[in-house]
Structure formats: structure tokens, C-alpha cells
Write a protein that holds these residues in place. Structure first.
Motif, PDB file in Angstrom:
ATOM      1  N   THR A 135       2.136   2.048  -3.552  1.00 49.30           N
ATOM      2  CA  THR A 135       1.387   2.273  -4.202  1.00 49.30           C
ATOM      3  C   THR A 135       1.111   3.790  -3.939  1.00 49.30           C
ATOM      4  O   THR A 135       1.047   4.612  -4.881  1.00 49.30           O
ATOM      5  CB  THR A 135      -0.224   1.658  -4.154  1.00 49.30           C
ATOM      6  OG1 THR A 135      -0.213   0.521  -4.016  1.00 49.30           O
ATOM      7  CG2 THR A 135      -1.148   2.167  -5.089  1.00 49.30           C
ATOM      8  N   LEU A 136       1.202   4.307  -2.724  1.00 51.18           N
ATOM      9  CA  LEU A 136       0.787   5.817  -2.154  1.00 51.18           C
ATOM     10  C   LEU A 136       2.132   6.670  -2.928  1.00 51.18           C
ATOM     11  O   LEU A 136       2.103   7.459  -3.347  1.00 51.18           O
ATOM     12  CB  LEU A 136       0.694   5.697  -1.009  1.00 51.18           C
ATOM     13  CG  LEU A 136      -0.399   5.419  -0.367  1.00 51.18           C
ATOM     14  CD1 LEU A 136      -0.516   5.195   1.103  1.00 51.18           C
ATOM     15  CD2 LEU A 136      -2.045   6.169  -0.889  1.00 51.18           C
ATOM     16  N   LYS A 137       3.246   5.741  -2.726  1.00 54.74           N
ATOM     17  CA  LYS A 137       4.373   6.387  -3.305  1.00 54.74           C
ATOM     18  C   LYS A 137       4.655   6.630  -4.729  1.00 54.74           C
ATOM     19  O   LYS A 137       4.723   7.761  -5.254  1.00 54.74           O
ATOM     20  CB  LYS A 137       5.632   5.736  -2.763  1.00 54.74           C
ATOM     21  CG  LYS A 137       6.871   6.491  -3.035  1.00 54.74           C
ATOM     22  CD  LYS A 137       7.990   5.841  -2.236  1.00 54.74           C
ATOM     23  CE  LYS A 137       9.525   6.611  -2.551  1.00 54.74           C
ATOM     24  NZ  LYS A 137      10.416   5.801  -2.278  1.00 54.74           N
ATOM     25  N   VAL A 138       3.818   5.550  -5.487  1.00 48.28           N
ATOM     26  CA  VAL A 138       3.991   5.797  -6.809  1.00 48.28           C
ATOM     27  C   VAL A 138       2.850   6.871  -7.313  1.00 48.28           C
ATOM     28  O   VAL A 138       3.222   7.620  -8.142  1.00 48.28           O
ATOM     29  CB  VAL A 138       3.523   4.325  -7.776  1.00 48.28           C
ATOM     30  CG1 VAL A 138       3.174   4.517  -8.905  1.00 48.28           C
ATOM     31  CG2 VAL A 138       4.681   3.373  -7.199  1.00 48.28           C
ATOM     32  N   LEU A 139       1.936   7.037  -6.476  1.00 46.46           N
ATOM     33  CA  LEU A 139       0.698   7.833  -6.923  1.00 46.46           C
ATOM     34  C   LEU A 139       1.324   9.444  -6.869  1.00 46.46           C
ATOM     35  O   LEU A 139       0.704  10.213  -7.213  1.00 46.46           O
ATOM     36  CB  LEU A 139      -0.491   7.811  -6.062  1.00 46.46           C
ATOM     37  CG  LEU A 139      -1.252   6.478  -6.127  1.00 46.46           C
ATOM     38  CD1 LEU A 139      -2.555   6.314  -5.433  1.00 46.46           C
ATOM     39  CD2 LEU A 139      -1.716   6.406  -7.965  1.00 46.46           C
ATOM     40  N   GLY A 140       2.331   9.416  -6.047  1.00 43.50           N
ATOM     41  CA  GLY A 140       3.023  10.817  -5.897  1.00 43.50           C
ATOM     42  C   GLY A 140       3.169  11.184  -4.217  1.00 43.50           C
ATOM     43  O   GLY A 140       3.339  12.740  -4.241  1.00 43.50           O
ATOM     44  N   PHE A 141       2.545  10.545  -3.280  1.00 39.14           N
ATOM     45  CA  PHE A 141       2.786  10.929  -1.912  1.00 39.14           C
ATOM     46  C   PHE A 141       4.051  11.062  -1.586  1.00 39.14           C
ATOM     47  O   PHE A 141       4.936  10.499  -2.095  1.00 39.14           O
ATOM     48  CB  PHE A 141       2.226   9.711  -1.107  1.00 39.14           C
ATOM     49  CG  PHE A 141       0.675  10.053  -0.794  1.00 39.14           C
ATOM     50  CD1 PHE A 141       0.154  11.133   0.137  1.00 39.14           C
ATOM     51  CD2 PHE A 141      -0.164   9.354  -1.729  1.00 39.14           C
ATOM     52  CE1 PHE A 141      -1.120  11.213   0.324  1.00 39.14           C
ATOM     53  CE2 PHE A 141      -1.650   9.734  -1.451  1.00 39.14           C
ATOM     54  CZ  PHE A 141      -2.140  10.461  -0.730  1.00 39.14           C
ATOM     55  N   LYS A 142       4.414  12.059  -0.870  1.00 38.00           N
ATOM     56  CA  LYS A 142       5.864  12.450  -0.478  1.00 38.00           C
ATOM     57  C   LYS A 142       6.278  11.382   0.781  1.00 38.00           C
ATOM     58  O   LYS A 142       5.586  10.931   1.333  1.00 38.00           O
ATOM     59  CB  LYS A 142       6.117  13.745   0.179  1.00 38.00           C
ATOM     60  CG  LYS A 142       5.988  14.868  -1.043  1.00 38.00           C
ATOM     61  CD  LYS A 142       6.487  16.428  -0.493  1.00 38.00           C
ATOM     62  CE  LYS A 142       5.724  17.386  -1.277  1.00 38.00           C
ATOM     63  NZ  LYS A 142       4.458  17.935  -0.758  1.00 38.00           N
ATOM     64  N   LYS A 160      11.785   5.311   1.948  1.00 39.56           N
ATOM     65  CA  LYS A 160      12.836   6.334   0.995  1.00 39.56           C
ATOM     66  C   LYS A 160      13.456   5.436  -0.004  1.00 39.56           C
ATOM     67  O   LYS A 160      13.508   5.682  -1.257  1.00 39.56           O
ATOM     68  CB  LYS A 160      13.856   6.816   1.774  1.00 39.56           C
ATOM     69  CG  LYS A 160      14.424   8.014   1.143  1.00 39.56           C
ATOM     70  CD  LYS A 160      15.274   8.859   1.935  1.00 39.56           C
ATOM     71  CE  LYS A 160      16.480   9.515   1.137  1.00 39.56           C
ATOM     72  NZ  LYS A 160      15.902  10.608   0.106  1.00 39.56           N
ATOM     73  N   GLU A 172       0.875  -1.299  -0.015  1.00 42.76           N
ATOM     74  CA  GLU A 172       0.017  -0.144   0.075  1.00 42.76           C
ATOM     75  C   GLU A 172       0.860   1.231  -0.024  1.00 42.76           C
ATOM     76  O   GLU A 172       0.391   2.168  -0.636  1.00 42.76           O
ATOM     77  CB  GLU A 172      -0.831  -0.033   1.177  1.00 42.76           C
ATOM     78  CG  GLU A 172      -2.168  -0.667   1.032  1.00 42.76           C
ATOM     79  CD  GLU A 172      -2.981  -0.947   2.375  1.00 42.76           C
ATOM     80  OE1 GLU A 172      -3.218   0.351   2.918  1.00 42.76           O
ATOM     81  OE2 GLU A 172      -3.023  -1.982   2.658  1.00 42.76           O
ATOM     82  N   MET A 219       9.520   0.676  -5.656  1.00 42.41           N
ATOM     83  CA  MET A 219       8.318   0.898  -5.938  1.00 42.41           C
ATOM     84  C   MET A 219       7.973  -0.280  -6.924  1.00 42.41           C
ATOM     85  O   MET A 219       6.798  -0.879  -6.762  1.00 42.41           O
ATOM     86  CB  MET A 219       8.042   2.148  -6.463  1.00 42.41           C
ATOM     87  CG  MET A 219       8.015   3.138  -5.365  1.00 42.41           C
ATOM     88  SD  MET A 219       7.724   4.804  -5.905  1.00 42.41           S
ATOM     89  CE  MET A 219       9.617   5.316  -6.707  1.00 42.41           C
TER      90      MET A 219
END
Lengths: 234, 753
Positions: free
Chosen positions: B658-665, B741, B655, B745
Motif C-alpha cells: 500500500t505504501l509503495k502504491v501511495l508513492g513511497f520510495k 523492489k 501494508e 503491488m
């Protein structure tokens, strides 16, 4: 139509020990705004590498990737995150929805990332999910989940939709509906849609077909008269 | 074979997880067996010593033990032996009190020789001396030593040095911490008694009856001055009290500790197997039998838990007891201090191994029962309907962080519960340990600030004349008091207690059991709350008591109940004592002056500072236990939180990817995990405080007969516990969230798992 994406002499190498694997070997192509592009190639040809580079998930070894005039290859981690947030709408083979958020919340999540003023319900309606907005991913079928994932990608109003085998986990009938939706977005809303697949049939529906093999471009074909997805022989 | 390779590689890949399983099994068993082994060691070593030396079952005292009396007593004893016991003064600069035992054959309460020759009852030239006294004075076998008693002088050669079962604890006349230069004991042959006719005054007896039955038979048959049964003997009872103190911690703490360990270990095992769900599906799909698959997954944790448990079983008893025993030797004398062993150690270790096998079995079996097509897909998350909060207007106003965490906790309520319970257990252990510390401190200030207001206490020599005592009292501007050991009975219960008689002084004041000052008048007789409780009496009830060594029983009515931390018993005025028909014989003079002069009638002077430091030394071993408790609680907190962190992270890795791929910092995602972690920690912490307080109360209630604790917990220590818990929690969290970090991904998304 103006150029949205340009790959210039892009090289990507993976090192493991002394061994160097060149997954992307001097790749050049351009994609215009609003184009419906299919990237084709057998397994191991470098499709995923291309997608990762374009999606800002990985960095190049050499060469340039220019998106909207910006040099993506120079970006650091933070800039890549911003780039992904602003420019790329991902659609994955396995949907990758956040399981503990409802369909609507998965879509409206995007407001936390980019500054857009969208109505999640409307976006869900636009992908044909009326009445499903308060369901959780586990309560939806595969096709419905993929629609949510499209809605989520579209909600950001990104420069491109990057789809990695978007129908890979779906039956063919549902797959056609999903692809149809993506084609409509390109045709009617001028969204740039890039689909990575090994399914050659889809080539006839694309504005542009980029074939890759062994990490190199095999051919780039522009279809003057692309067919509708629903008319294809599956 | 290939499955075995798979297992080894799985362990290698997930090594942090498996290391934490190993550590948890190890620490759990290590602490449990170590702490238990300490007090089992005391119990076993002392009872072995008692039986090796054939400690008397009872002591009958009389001015002279007559042959006629022995003929009577013979009928209901298995063995008996008469001794002449007398107080002597050793020929040293500080006039040490040495108790001499002239014995016939020393078959009961045998002298245990560690240096020199064994005791020889026909040797009239030698003496067998207390090892602690000998060590304090650097005496060795072959040296001569001189004793004076009743106007007689006796010089003997030291033939042996050793221990006696009657002197595991030597009551010191001057302080609660024995000073081995001041006192000792010696065994001699009856033939070395300087007079021809030995006035035997003690009869040691062994019997098969119950102590009460024996007492009844004794009362029916002969006249005697007093009788002490084994459990009332000062050495035995004091050592039993000490063991009770250790047991109170040793009982509660290891059990809570092992429960938390079990809980975390078992949930970890379950989750590790559950993570392998799709692999189970694949193995099944390619044709492995269910049995093979289940065995494979059971073997995962088995070796590690087994290794951890065995290592803990061996090293716990080998290491922990030795941390305590040095502090014990300052007050107690035993020839050996050995860690104990109990079959329960093996049972607990085996239970840990077996139950971890069992949960792996259940988890693996449940998954393998499903059809492979299902199993190869990730498990559908629990359905969760929208609850009250989600339907309210407020919900849409909450930010993503809160909504995500709320849902995550709700969907994974088992994980959330385990995290909270894990933290709660650790906090409870920390709180109870700190609370023990606070309660001891509280007891100290109660006794030495609230009750005692003198600066010096002068111990009067026995036999000093009243006029001499009065001269000293006037010179130091002090007040006389009388302290004696008494036996007290009421409602059919009988207890040893202490008597404190005050002579118009405000240098010792009284409080109730909550430390509030109370005033006793000259006519009051006050009983300490703890004694009142154990005798089941209250104000207005009648108790019967006598001073040990004197036969005059008196009856009196209790008019007050007071609270006293260190000595339990009766407080009254000298007038009231004499009213009851007893003599006021001062035993000490207390004064606000700082006295360091020598007086002929004064045996020794102790200052309040010395008493405080003696007290600190006395509770040294308990404080040692408390420090060890704190140490293990922190260690357990680290392992439990680390373990919870690593599991949660593995479970939500996809999860987060996914959030990181979507662009969450990355920073936002770390905040996301930290929020959840802090939330669980906070709930666990809040619930852990009352639980810890309860555990502490359990421990303090078992604190033995003479000490009365008020369970206390300072705000500072609550905050400190909170600080420790949150720091551990946050550090562990940062450790994991730093992985975000570098999270791959692409990999995280490709994998269906």
C-alpha cells in the motif's frame, strides 16, 4: 477544459510460458481535467489492467500514455514512484489504510510523500469525518474507512483520483454516500475522478462513460446532463 | 486428498518458511544431542570400561600386605587381590618411569588387551605393556623390553599390549600433558618376580558398602599405610574432572540452545497457521469439519519438524563427539571413544514434535471456533489506545518512520517480543562462548604472568641428594620449591589438594582471588580461595592435612586466603613447614635462567613457554567446545533472525505494498523495515549481554575442583558479538527488503489476506 490523460494505441500483453494473453488491445481515449469518468465492463474485460497502467503500477507493452504532457510509458521504476506520488490518488475496494496509524495520521502521511501543505483535520472534515481523526482504522466502519482513504487520496492534491470499485465492500446506502462525495469533488473542486466498476447504473451519473470488453474499447459516451448520484435508482 | 495437495503446494509456495522450520528443528536437536552425547559418551565409555575390567573400589597400601591383614579384610570385602607395585626404569635413552604390577590372578583392575594374547598370570616370561608407551616407542608384540628396579634387572617378552582402568589418566611427573615416551605401566605375573618372596604392597578390594563405611571398617580392623578410594584415585578423579569440564558446557549450552529453538519454532508454527486464517474460514464455509481443518493445519509443520528432529537425533551424536575425541586422546587412554546416548535425547526430540503439533492445534482450533463469516475476513488488528508518547507534543514531531515502527511494535507486541527474545538468546550464547574464551585466557595470564616469574623449572629426580640439589640450584641461580599432593580436612569435609612450599623466592608470587598481589610472610599459611570455599573455612580456622604417601597429619591455622587458578591447596614457607615438623624435600628448582643442560640429579626441565603450550593443549577440548558453541550460536542467530524476518515481512507485505502504491520510495520502505529490525536487535543485544555473562558464570562454577576461573569478558569480544549479531541481522533484513523492489503491488492489494 484541457486534456489531462491520453491513451494512444495502448497494448498490454501478459506472457506465461508460450502463451500470450492480450489484456489491452489498441486502446485509445482521452480524459479531461475535472471530468467524472466511469469505466465500465464485465469481469475480465481489462478494467484492472487499465487502472494499473493509468495508476503507474504496471507498464505498457506498446502505445503511449500521456498524463499532463508527460509520457508515462517511458518511465522507469523511480519515475513511476514519483508519478504515483504526485499525480495519482488511489482509492481501493478494501481501503488499504495503514492499520497502525490513526485516521489523521493516515492522511498526514501524505506529507511524507509529496510537498503539500495541508491540514489533515480539515481534509477529514471535508469528507465528513469530524471527530474521528484519532481513531484507528479498526475502530471505524467500512464507510468511514473509505472516507479516510478518500481523504488520504485527496490530501496529496493529485491530478486524478483513481477508484477501483470504491463501493465494492460497502452496503448500497453507504456506497451512495461515498460516490456522492466523489462526484462533489469533481463538480465543486474540479478534481478528475475515474471510477472503475462493473455497476452499470453509475453510468448515468458520469460525465464520460468508457465501456470496455475483451481488452478493447466498446464505446465512449459523453453525458451532456449527468444525473446526481443520489438521484439514481439503486 | 485435495487437502493433502493443498498442503504440499502451500509448502512449495512458502518454501523458505518451511525450510526454516525444518532447519530449526534439525539444528536444535542436532546441537543438543551432539553436545550432550559427547559427555554422556565419556561417562558411558569410561564406566563401561571400569566395569568390564572390574576396577578396584579401593586400594590399601602397606609396606607388606600380610596374610593376617587379608584375613581381617576378607570379612567386609566381596573380592580382593594383592599386587606388588613398583617403579622401574625402562631401558631407553630417556630413562622412562614404568610402573610394574606383579599380580596374582588379575581379576580386579584387569589389563585390557588390544594386541597379542590375553593376560596370563602363570606366564613368567611375558609382560603386558601400556599401549600408549608401546605406540610412542613403536614396540610390538614379540619385542623384548628390560626394566630396572631396586638394583634388579628384568627382561621380558611383550606378550600383549593394551589398557588398564587405573591408567585412563597417567600422571606425568614432568608436565600436565602426559608424554607417553616418558612413562608407562606394565603387568606381569607374580611368578616373574625375580625374588622368591614377593613383598606385596597393595591390596585391591571390591566391596558392597559405601566407601565411607568401608573406610571405617578398615580403620577398625587393620593397620595400613594409606588407603585410596576409587573416586580419589588419580586416574579416576582426573577423568571425572575432565568430564565435569565438559558437562559444565554440555549442561548449560544445549538447554539454552534448545529453549531458543523451541521458542522460535513454536511462534513460527503459530504464525504460519494464523496467516492461513481466511483459508480456514473458506474451508469451514464450504463445509469441512473442524476436526478435518485442524488436522490439516497440524500436519503442516509436523512432517518437517519430525524430519528435522529425527535427522538431528541421528546425526548430532554421530558427528559432534568425534570432533572432541581426538583432542581427548592426547591426555587420556581409553580403548574406545564412543558417543553416548541418553533417553533424554529422544524425549527432547519428541517434546519438540509434540509441542509444535500442540501449538498448531491451538492456533487452528482458535480460528476454527470463530464463525466462518468472521474468519473469512482478516483479523481486526489489536485495538491500541494512544499511550503517553502518542499524546505528547513530541509525537507529532517524530517522522513517519519512527511513528510507524513504534505503532507496529506496539500493535504486534508478540512479534516484537519474540524478535527481541530470539536475538537475546543468540547474543547470550555468543557472549557466553566468547566469555569462556576470555576467562581461559585470563586464567592463563594470571598463572603464567602474574604468579610465575621463572623461566625454567627443573624437576628433581626422586632420591637425589640434598647436596647435589644444592649444587644445581647454585649453578642455575635458582630456588628450590616443594610440591606435593595432600589430603586436607576441616569441618568434616575432606579434599585432595596440593601443597606448595617456597624457600625465600620471589619467582612465584601470590595474588588474591581478584588477581591483586599479596605478600605472604615466612610464618603465614595460606589456603586457596576455592579450597577454603569447599571446606567451608576461612582465615583463623584450623585445618588438618597430610602429604599423600606419608602418615603424619599436621594441624595448622589458616592465616591467609590466596587465589590460584591451577592448583588448589596450601602455600607456606619451608621454615613454616619445618616448624610443623615436616621435612622440606625439594621437588623442583625454579630459575629465571633458561636451562638446557643435563644434570644427574635433574629428571627434566620445562620452560615457561612449554608450560603455556601444555596448558593450551590441555584446554584444547574445552576450547573445541567453545568454538562449536560459537559456531552454533551464529548458526542459530542466522536461522532465528531469518525466520523472524520472513514472518514479519509476510505479515506487513500488504501494508508495504500500500505504501509503495501511495508513492513511497523503495529505499524509504527498506529503511522502514531496517529501522525496526535494528531496534529489536539492539534491545535483544543489550539484554543478551548480562544473560550471556550469567550463563558463563554458571558454566565456570561447574568447572571442577582444581581450576579457579574469574569470569571475564573483554570489550573486544562484546563488540565482536555485537558485530556478528548486527551483521547477521542486517544481511537478513537486506535479503528481505530487496523483495520490496519486486513486490507485485497489484497482487498484494487485490488479495484480502
Amino acid at each position: 477544459m484541457s486534456t489531462l490523460i491520453e491513451f494512444k494505441d495502448v497494448v498490454k500483453e501478459y506472457k506465461s510460458g508460450d502463451h500470450v494473453l492480450r489484456a489491452m488491445d489498441n486502446v485509445n481515449f482521452t480524459i479531461d481535467e475535472g471530468e467524472f469518468v466511469v469505466i465500465l465492463g464485465p469481469s475480465g474485460a481489462g478494467k484492472s489492467t487499465l487502472l494499473n497502467l493509468l495508476g503507474g503500477l504496471d507498464s505498457t507493452t506498446s502505445g503511449q500514455i500521456i498524463v499532463n504532457g508527460e509520457h508515462v510509458e517511458n518511465f522507469n521504476d523511480n519515475e513511476l514512484t514519483k508519478y504515483r506520488a504526485k499525480n495519482v490518488g488511489f482509492i481501493f475496494q478494501f481501503y488499504n489504510l495503514i492499520p497502525n496509524l490513526t485516521a489523521l495520521e493516515n492522511v498526514e502521511l501524505m506529507k511524507d510523500i509529496v510537498d503539500v501543505n495541508i491540514n489533515g483535520e480539515e481534509v477529514l472534515n471535508s469528507v465528513g469525518l469530524e471527530g474521528h481523526s484519532n481513531q484507528f482504522p479498526a475502530q471505524l466502519s467500512g464507510g468511514e474507512q473509505q472516507r479516510v482513504s478518500i481523504a488520504r487520496a485527496v490530501a496529496k492534491q493529485p491530478a486524478m483520483l483513481l477508484c477501483d470499485e470504491p463501493t465494492g465492500a460497502l452496503d448500497s446506502k453507504t456506497g451512495v454516500l461515498i460516490l456522492n462525495l466523489l462526484q462533489d469533488m469533481s463538480n465543486n473542486k474540479n478534481t478528475t475522478v475515474i471510477i472503475v466498476t462493473h455497476n452499470a447504473i453509475l453510468a448515468e451519473a458520469a460525465d464520460k462513460v468508457i465501456r470496455i470488453k475483451n481488452g478493447q474499447i466498446e464505446s465512449i459516451v459523453i453525458n451532456e446532463n449527468p444525473r446526481k448520484v443520489e438521484d439514481l435508482e439503486w | 486428498m485435495s487437502l493433502f495437495k493443498k498442503m504440499l503446494r502451500d509448502i512449495k509456495v512458502n518454501k523458505t518458511q518451511f525450510i526454516s522450520i525444518f532447519l530449526m528443528a534439525f539444528i536444535g536437536i542436532f546441537a543438543f544431542c551432539g553436545v550432550c552425547s559427547e559427555y554422556y559418551g565419556l561417562e558411558q565409555t569410561s564406566s563401561e570400561f571400569y566395569s568390564d575390567t572390574n576396577l578396584a573400589d579401593g586400594w590399601i597400601y602397606n609396606t607388606t600386605i600380610t596374610d593376617g591383614a587379608i584375613d581381617e579384610i576378607k570379612n567386609f570385602t566381596t573380592d580382593y587381590e594383592k599386587q606388588m607395585v613398583v617403579q622401574s626404569v625402562g631401558n631407553f635413552s630417556n630413562d622412562p618411569e614404568i610402573t610394574l604390577h606383579f599380580v596374582e590372578d588379575n581379576e580386579i583392575s584387569k589389563f585390557y588387551t588390544t594386541e597379542g594374547e590375553d593376560f596370563n598370570s602363570s606366564d613368567d616370561s611375558g609382560v603386558w605393556l601400556d599401549k600408549r608407551f608401546a605406540d610412542a616407542w613403536n614396540l610390538t608384540v614379540g619385542d623384548n623390553i628390560t626394566f630396572k628396579f631396586n638394583g634388579l634387572t628384568l627382561e621380558k617378552e611383550i606378550k600383549g599390549i593394551g589398557y588398564s582402568p587405573e591408567y585412563v589418566y597417567e600422571a606425568s611427573p614432568t608436565s600436565i600433558i602426559p608424554n607417553f615416551k616418558d612413562m608407562g605401566f606394565a603387568y606381569l605375573s607374580n611368578e616373574s618376580f625375580p625374588l622368591s618372596d614377593i613383598p606385596y604392597n597393595v591390596l585391591l578390594v571390591k566391596f558392597n558398602q559405601s566407601p565411607d563405611d568401608f573406610k571405617d571398617s578398615l580403620d577398625d580392623s587393620v593397620e595400613y599405610l594409606s588407603y585410596t578410594q576409587q573416586s580419589d584415585h588419580v586416574s579416576v578423579s582426573q577423568f571425572n574432572e575432565e568430564m565435569a569440564q565438559h558437562k559444565m558446557i554440555g549442561d548449560v549450552f544445549p538447554i539454552v540452545f534448545i529453549l531458543v529453538t523451541f521458542l522460535t519454532l513454536l511462534t513460527t508454527m503459530t504464525r504460519i497457521v494464523t496467516h492461513q486464517r481466511t483459508q480456514i474460514g473458506v474451508l469451514k464455509a464450504v463445509g469441512y469439519k473442524n476436526r478435518t481443518i485442524i488436522l490439516h493445519f497440524m500436519s503442516y509443520g509436523f512432517w518437517l519438524v519430525l524430519a528435522g528432529a529425527v535427522l538431528g537425533l541421528i546425526s548430532g551424536p554421530a558427528i559432534i563427539p568425534d570432533l572432541f575425541y581426538p583432542t581427548m586422546t592426547s591426555r587420556y587412554s581409553l580403548p574406545e571413544w564412543n558417543p553416548g546416548f541418553d533417553i533424554s535425547f529422544v524425549v527432547v526430540a519428541a517434546a519438540m514434535v509434540i509441542s509444535s503439533l500442540l501449538v498448531s492445534y491451538i492456533a487452528a482450533r482458535n480460528i476454527s471456533k470463530e464463525n466462518p463469516a468472521n474468519t473469512m475476513r482478516p483479523k481486526a488488528p489489536n485495538m491500541s489506545s494512544s499511550g503517553f508518547l502518542e499524546n505528547s507534543k513530541l509525537w507529532t514531531k517524530l517522522n513517519f518512520n519512527l511513528r510507524w515502527n513504534y505503532r507496529d511494535a506496539k500493535r504486534n507486541n508478540f512479534r516484537a517480543l519474540m524478535a527481541i527474545v530470539g536475538v537475546m538468546g543468540c547474543v547470550a550464547l555468543l557472549i557466553s562462548a566468547f566469555g569462556m574464551n576470555d576467562s581461559m585466557e585470563n586464567l592463563k595470564t594470571w598463572e603464567y604472568d602474574d604468579i610465575s616469574h621463572f623461566d625454567s623449572k627443573l624437576i628433581i629426580k626422586s632420591g637425589a641428594s640434598l647436596s647435589d640439589i644444592d649444587d644445581v640450584r647454585e649453578e642455575v641461580n635458582g630456588s628450590t620449591i616443594m610440591e606435593q599432593a595432600i589430603e586436607i580436612k576441616a569441618q568434616g569435609n575432606e579434599k585432595t589438594a596440593s601443597l606448595l612450599t617456597l624457600n625465600n623466592t620471589n619467582l612465584i608470587s601470590q595474588t588474591d582471588k581478584n588477581k591483586n598481589p599479596i605478600n605472604l610472610s615466612d610464618t603465614d599459611i595460606s589456603l586457596s580461595a576455592k579450597t577454603a570455599e569447599s571446606l567451608n573455612v576461612g582465615v583463623g580456622d584450623t585445618v588438618e592435612w597430610h602429604i599423600i604417601g606419608y602418615d603424619d597429619w599436621v594441624k595448622c591455622k589458616i592465616t591467609n586466603i590466596h587465589g590460584e587458578p591451577l592448583s588448589q591447596g596450601i602455600i607456606l614457607s619451608s621454615d613454616k613447614l619445618e616448624d610443623l615438623g615436616l621435612n622440606f624435600t625439594p621437588t623442583s628448582i625454579i630459575t629465571t635462567e633458561h636451562v638446557d643442560d643435563d644434570y644427574d640429579s635433574i629428571k627434566s626441565v620445562s620452560t615457561l613457554n612449554q608450560m603455556v603450550s601444555n596448558w593450551n593443549e590441555m584446554i584444547g577440548s574445552v576450547m573445541m567446545m567453545v568454538s562449536i558453541l560459537i559456531f552454533f550460536a551464529v548458526l542459530l542467530a542466522i536461522v532465528v533472525l531469518y525466520n523472524l524476518g520472513i514472518l514479519s515481512f509476510t505479515e506487513i507485505e500488504r501494508e508495504v505494498a500500500t505504501l509503495k502504491v501511495l508513492g513511497f520510495k523503495t529505499a524509504d520502505l527498506r529503511k522502514l523495515l531496517l529501522t525496526q529490525n535494528l531496534f529489536f536487535t539492539a534491545i535483544g543485544f543489550i539484554l543478551g549481554i548480562p544473560l550471556g555473562f550469567y550463563l558463563m558464570t554458571l558454566m565456570l562454577n561447574a568447572a571442577g575442583e582444581s581450576l579457579y576461573y574469574i569470569p571475564s569478558l573483554t570489550l573486544g569480544n562484546i563488540l565482536l558479538s555485537g558485530f556478528i549479531t548486527f551483521v547477521v541481522s542486517i544481511v537478513v533484513n537486506l535479503l528481505f527488503s530487496s523483495k520490496i523492489k519486486n513486490l507485485n503491488m497489484v497482487e498484494a492489494l487485490k488479495d484480502v489476506e
